[in-house]
Write an enzyme that holds these catalytic residues in place. Structure first.
Site, mmCIF file in Angstrom:
data_model
loop_
_atom_site.group_PDB
_atom_site.id
_atom_site.type_symbol
_atom_site.label_atom_id
_atom_site.label_comp_id
_atom_site.label_asym_id
_atom_site.label_seq_id
_atom_site.Cartn_x
_atom_site.Cartn_y
_atom_site.Cartn_z
ATOM 1 C CG HIS A 258 53.554 84.550 38.640
ATOM 2 N ND1 HIS A 258 52.475 85.916 38.086
ATOM 3 C CD2 HIS A 258 54.543 84.656 37.992
ATOM 4 C CE1 HIS A 258 53.212 86.781 38.266
ATOM 5 N NE2 HIS A 258 54.529 85.966 37.818
ATOM 6 C CD GLU B 171 49.697 83.183 42.188
ATOM 7 O OE1 GLU B 171 49.206 84.746 42.224
ATOM 8 O OE2 GLU B 171 50.372 82.708 41.733
ATOM 9 C CB CYS C 179 49.878 89.341 38.368
ATOM 10 S SG CYS C 179 50.110 88.046 37.291
ATOM 11 C CB CYS D 235 47.766 84.422 38.317
ATOM 12 S SG CYS D 235 49.432 83.648 37.487
#
Length: 140
Positions: A70, A72, A98, A101
């Protein structure tokens, strides 16, 4: 309370994160992230495969491959490699984080998360709030 000046800065950083998301090779969803500390961008990231892997995020069934990172996570690992510290920083991201993360955000010492679009699950946002991190959704 967010000042008008801070709101404008937040919108500008989110626009930059949105532009950065365009670097993603993912077809289903492109996400961008920036980590800002002391009014300086100290890291950036977008969703995609790990370094050295093919730039294909989805399998033949259009499902995201399990090893796709992801935005992040990419920004946090990038700042870790740089020698900078994200302690006390703000994360700007085009989609709300999420759960996985959010754990990284907490451990990285990030104190504020600003995002535009809500992810379908809110467990990541709930965890950030539980950790005392300032979370804001901002339109751009």
């Amino acid at each position: 309370m967010t000042t008008q000046k801070q709101m404008l800065l937040d919108q500008r950083y989110l626009k930059m994160a949105d532009i950065w998301a365009q670097n993603s090779y993912c077809k289903r969803r492109q996400v961008g992230a920036l980590i800002v500390k002391d009014k300086m961008i100290i890291s950036d990231g977008y969703n995609g495969t790990p370094s050295g892997f093919e730039n294909i995020c989805e399998d033949e069934n259009n499902k995201t491959k399990p090893y796709v990172l992801h935005a992040e996570a990419n920004a946090i690992t990038k700042v870790a490699k740089s020698g900078n510290s994200s302690d006390g920083a703000t994360l700007y991201v085009t989609s709300s984080p999420c759960l996985e993360c959010s754990k990284l955000i907490i451990q990285a010492g990030i104190k504020r998360v600003v995002f535009t679009e809500s992810y379908r699950l809110e467990d990541g946002i709930n965890l950030l709030k539980r950790a005392g991190i300032d979370v804001e959704q901002v339109d751009i």
